[in-house]
Design a protein around this motif. Structure first.
Motif, PDB file in Angstrom:
ATOM      1  N   ILE A 194       1.203  -1.628  -0.091  1.00  5.97           N
ATOM      2  CA  ILE A 194      -0.261   0.139  -0.122  1.00  5.97           C
ATOM      3  C   ILE A 194       0.817   1.144  -0.053  1.00  5.97           C
ATOM      4  O   ILE A 194       1.724   0.998   0.676  1.00  5.97           O
ATOM      5  N   VAL A 195       0.759   2.044  -1.121  1.00  5.17           N
ATOM      6  CA  VAL A 195       1.292   3.392  -0.844  1.00  5.17           C
ATOM      7  C   VAL A 195       0.651   4.161  -1.192  1.00  5.17           C
ATOM      8  O   VAL A 195      -0.636   5.083  -1.635  1.00  5.17           O
ATOM      9  N   LEU A 196       0.935   5.560   0.284  1.00  6.20           N
ATOM     10  CA  LEU A 196       0.283   7.417   0.037  1.00  6.20           C
ATOM     11  C   LEU A 196       1.391   8.209  -0.597  1.00  6.20           C
ATOM     12  O   LEU A 196       2.597   7.768  -0.401  1.00  6.20           O
ATOM     13  N   VAL A 197       0.441   8.587  -1.101  1.00  4.63           N
ATOM     14  CA  VAL A 197       1.691   9.685  -2.246  1.00  4.63           C
ATOM     15  C   VAL A 197       0.735  11.463  -1.415  1.00  4.63           C
ATOM     16  O   VAL A 197      -0.008  11.291  -1.426  1.00  4.63           O
ATOM     17  N   HIS A 198       1.921  11.844  -1.109  1.00  2.00           N
ATOM     18  CA  HIS A 198       1.036  13.073   0.039  1.00  2.00           C
ATOM     19  C   HIS A 198       2.280  14.426  -0.529  1.00  2.00           C
ATOM     20  O   HIS A 198       3.764  14.326  -0.690  1.00  2.00           O
ATOM     21  N   ASP A 199       1.732  15.008  -0.790  1.00  2.00           N
ATOM     22  CA  ASP A 199       2.521  16.881  -0.596  1.00  2.00           C
ATOM     23  C   ASP A 199       3.070  17.314   0.122  1.00  2.00           C
ATOM     24  O   ASP A 199       2.710  17.300   1.197  1.00  2.00           O
ATOM     25  N   ALA A 200       3.554  17.532   0.058  1.00  2.00           N
ATOM     26  CA  ALA A 200       4.820  18.420   1.190  1.00  2.00           C
ATOM     27  C   ALA A 200       4.116  19.487   1.541  1.00  2.00           C
ATOM     28  O   ALA A 200       4.675  20.152   2.831  1.00  2.00           O
ATOM     29  N   ALA A 201       3.442  19.948   1.066  1.00  2.00           N
ATOM     30  CA  ALA A 201       3.385  21.645   0.468  1.00  2.00           C
ATOM     31  C   ALA A 201       1.858  21.092   1.556  1.00  2.00           C
ATOM     32  O   ALA A 201       1.243  22.435   2.254  1.00  2.00           O
ATOM     33  N   ARG A 202       1.771  20.129   2.402  1.00  2.00           N
ATOM     34  CA  ARG A 202       0.389  19.719   3.084  1.00  2.00           C
ATOM     35  C   ARG A 202       0.860  19.152   4.216  1.00  2.00           C
ATOM     36  O   ARG A 202       1.087  18.345   4.224  1.00  2.00           O
ATOM     37  N   PRO A 203       1.914  20.145   5.114  1.00  2.00           N
ATOM     38  CA  PRO A 203       2.298  19.748   5.947  1.00  2.00           C
ATOM     39  C   PRO A 203       1.320  19.692   7.871  1.00  2.00           C
ATOM     40  O   PRO A 203       1.828  18.540   8.891  1.00  2.00           O
ATOM     41  N   LEU A 204       0.495  19.625   7.519  1.00  2.00           N
ATOM     42  CA  LEU A 204      -0.570  19.817   8.915  1.00  2.00           C
ATOM     43  C   LEU A 204      -1.795  18.852   8.580  1.00  2.00           C
ATOM     44  O   LEU A 204      -2.769  18.742   8.930  1.00  2.00           O
ATOM     45  N   VAL A 205      -1.768  18.154   7.729  1.00  2.00           N
ATOM     46  CA  VAL A 205      -3.058  16.682   7.220  1.00  2.00           C
ATOM     47  C   VAL A 205      -2.378  15.833   8.712  1.00  2.00           C
ATOM     48  O   VAL A 205      -2.029  15.410   9.189  1.00  2.00           O
ATOM     49  N   PRO A 206      -3.982  15.319   9.426  1.00  2.00           N
ATOM     50  CA  PRO A 206      -4.440  15.300  10.520  1.00  2.00           C
ATOM     51  C   PRO A 206      -4.585  13.648  10.584  1.00  2.00           C
ATOM     52  O   PRO A 206      -4.499  13.037   9.345  1.00  2.00           O
ATOM     53  N   ASP A 223     -23.069  21.458 -11.025  1.00  2.00           N
ATOM     54  CA  ASP A 223     -23.560  21.389  -9.333  1.00  2.00           C
ATOM     55  C   ASP A 223     -22.935  21.412  -8.327  1.00  2.00           C
ATOM     56  O   ASP A 223     -22.396  20.451  -8.364  1.00  2.00           O
ATOM     57  N   ARG A 224     -22.301  21.897  -8.131  1.00  2.00           N
ATOM     58  CA  ARG A 224     -21.341  22.049  -6.737  1.00  2.00           C
ATOM     59  C   ARG A 224     -21.620  20.870  -5.705  1.00  2.00           C
ATOM     60  O   ARG A 224     -20.225  20.125  -5.239  1.00  2.00           O
ATOM     61  N   SER A 225     -22.991  20.152  -5.313  1.00  2.00           N
ATOM     62  CA  SER A 225     -23.424  18.924  -4.478  1.00  2.00           C
ATOM     63  C   SER A 225     -22.370  17.819  -5.063  1.00  2.00           C
ATOM     64  O   SER A 225     -21.927  16.874  -4.259  1.00  2.00           O
ATOM     65  N   LEU A 226     -22.205  17.746  -6.303  1.00  2.00           N
ATOM     66  CA  LEU A 226     -21.617  16.778  -7.391  1.00  2.00           C
ATOM     67  C   LEU A 226     -20.166  17.141  -7.396  1.00  2.00           C
ATOM     68  O   LEU A 226     -19.486  15.439  -8.016  1.00  2.00           O
ATOM     69  N   LEU A 227     -19.190  17.918  -6.964  1.00  2.00           N
ATOM     70  CA  LEU A 227     -18.093  18.335  -6.313  1.00  2.00           C
ATOM     71  C   LEU A 227     -17.857  17.821  -5.618  1.00  2.00           C
ATOM     72  O   LEU A 227     -18.088  18.007  -4.614  1.00  2.00           O
ATOM     73  N   ARG A 228     -16.285  17.551  -5.766  1.00  2.00           N
ATOM     74  CA  ARG A 228     -15.438  18.047  -4.166  1.00  2.00           C
ATOM     75  C   ARG A 228     -13.867  18.591  -4.489  1.00  2.00           C
ATOM     76  O   ARG A 228     -13.185  17.858  -6.052  1.00  2.00           O
ATOM     77  N   ALA A 229     -13.162  18.937  -3.877  1.00  2.00           N
ATOM     78  CA  ALA A 229     -11.442  19.698  -3.694  1.00  2.00           C
ATOM     79  C   ALA A 229     -10.944  18.376  -2.891  1.00  2.00           C
ATOM     80  O   ALA A 229     -11.569  17.700  -2.091  1.00  2.00           O
ATOM     81  N   VAL A 230     -10.250  17.845  -3.949  1.00  2.00           N
ATOM     82  CA  VAL A 230      -9.025  16.526  -3.532  1.00  2.00           C
ATOM     83  C   VAL A 230      -8.029  17.119  -2.480  1.00  2.00           C
ATOM     84  O   VAL A 230      -7.405  18.579  -2.968  1.00  2.00           O
ATOM     85  N   GLN A 231      -7.733  16.215  -1.786  1.00  2.00           N
ATOM     86  CA  GLN A 231      -6.394  16.430  -1.238  1.00  2.00           C
ATOM     87  C   GLN A 231      -5.572  15.771  -1.236  1.00  2.00           C
ATOM     88  O   GLN A 231      -5.714  14.496  -1.688  1.00  2.00           O
ATOM     89  N   THR A 232      -3.880  14.818  -0.363  1.00  2.00           N
ATOM     90  CA  THR A 232      -3.515  14.350  -0.136  1.00  2.00           C
ATOM     91  C   THR A 232      -3.543  14.600   1.407  1.00  2.00           C
ATOM     92  O   THR A 232      -3.639  15.233   1.664  1.00  2.00           O
ATOM     93  N   PRO A 233      -2.905  12.464   1.812  1.00  2.00           N
ATOM     94  CA  PRO A 233      -2.309  11.802   1.051  1.00  2.00           C
ATOM     95  C   PRO A 233      -3.643  11.264   0.251  1.00  2.00           C
ATOM     96  O   PRO A 233      -4.497  10.794   0.499  1.00  2.00           O
ATOM     97  N   GLN A 234      -3.155  11.035  -1.083  1.00  2.00           N
ATOM     98  CA  GLN A 234      -3.971   9.899  -1.723  1.00  2.00           C
ATOM     99  C   GLN A 234      -3.029   8.239  -1.808  1.00  2.00           C
ATOM    100  O   GLN A 234      -2.447   8.476  -1.766  1.00  2.00           O
ATOM    101  N   GLY A 235      -4.296   7.448  -1.526  1.00  2.00           N
ATOM    102  CA  GLY A 235      -4.254   5.675  -1.209  1.00  2.00           C
ATOM    103  C   GLY A 235      -4.096   5.280  -2.886  1.00  2.00           C
ATOM    104  O   GLY A 235      -4.880   4.971  -2.449  1.00  2.00           O
ATOM    105  N   PHE A 236      -2.792   3.493  -2.902  1.00  2.00           N
ATOM    106  CA  PHE A 236      -2.739   3.610  -4.039  1.00  2.00           C
ATOM    107  C   PHE A 236      -2.811   2.177  -3.061  1.00  2.00           C
ATOM    108  O   PHE A 236      -1.826   1.963  -2.404  1.00  2.00           O
TER     109      PHE A 236
END
Length: 254
Positions: free
Chosen positions: A117-129, A177-190
């Protein structure tokens, strides 16, 4: 098909050790001149260190691969050695490429066998819980080949016809329709094999790794993201991140 390129069944994934890849080779020009974005300080500590600690806070993450600027690998190694990091998590630094996509691919190539299992994470998202990190991991372990943390959009979104020149008015062509849209973050997992196949197959430029998996026709699912997992891209983001970190230190002893 080799063992490393064969997707794991959900049951096998439940025991699979997790590795994380942090591409940190970008310059971060939108934050202005100076050090690469990942090496800018937040609360006196480089954002990269915060990002590594955030992922290593998950007990499931056994290895973090930091993909450094090609000319800055030694500097990044020294930086990591100079800061306290969880001893249970191995840290590996490898040189990156000219694009984020290439850097992630190089990070994947550096992973030893067994981390399925691999996570890919942006270094510029330093405060992800850590709860967000664990939620992504659990969704992959449950059988999803690709998982992204995501938030509903607060703003109305307009689709426009791009202006011929910067600063010119842009005609609106649709209001999704914004109810169908999401802003995605990281880490993304695969699932590791799925992500490797995506990087071997998809050659067009993409903005995130989940988009590459989508192009394979594989299923991508979302889990709830977190407001504090925002990306530090502009100077105002850095001000907000400093405020979040100060609150954590005051209330949680972070």
């Amino acid at each position: 098909m080799s063992d490393e390129s064969r997707p794991l069944a959900a049951g096998a994934r439940s025991e699979a050790p997790v590795a994380a890849v942090i591409p940190a080779a970008g310059r971060g020009v939108r934050l202005g001149p100076g050090a690469p974005k990942a090496l800018r300080t937040l609360g006196g500590t480089p954002m990269l260190i915060h990002a590594v600690r955030a992922l290593a806070a998950s007990r499931a993450v056994r290895l973090v691969v930091v993909v450094a600027p090609p000319e800055g690998t030694t500097e990044v190694k020294s930086l990591l050695d100079a800061h306290a990091l969880p001893e249970r998590t191995d840290i590996l630094v490898v040189p990156g490429g000219s694009s984020r996509q290439e850097s992630v691919r190089l990070g994947l190539q550096a992973l030893p066998p067994g981390h399925d299992i691999v996570l890919v994470h942006d270094a510029a998202r330093p405060l992800v819980p850590v709860d967000t990190v664990d939620a992504v991991i659990e969704a992959v372990r449950a059988g999803a080949p690709a998982v992204v943390p995501a938030l509903p959009l607060a703003d109305t979104v307009k689709q426009v016809e791009p202006a011929a020149a910067p600063g010119e008015p842009e005609p609106v062509v649709a209001t999704p329709d914004r109810s169908l849209l999401r802003a995605v973050q990281t880490p993304q997992g695969f699932d590791r094999a799925t992500l490797v196949r995506a990087h071997e197959t998809v050659t067009t430029d993409v903005t995130d790794d989940a988009s590459m998996v989508e192009q394979l026709g594989e299923r991508v699912v979302t889990v709830p993201g977190h407001e504090e997992a925002f990306k530090v891209t502009r100077p105002l983001d850095l001000v907000l991140a400093e405020a979040v970190l100060a609150r954590r230190r005051l209330t949680d002893g972070f």
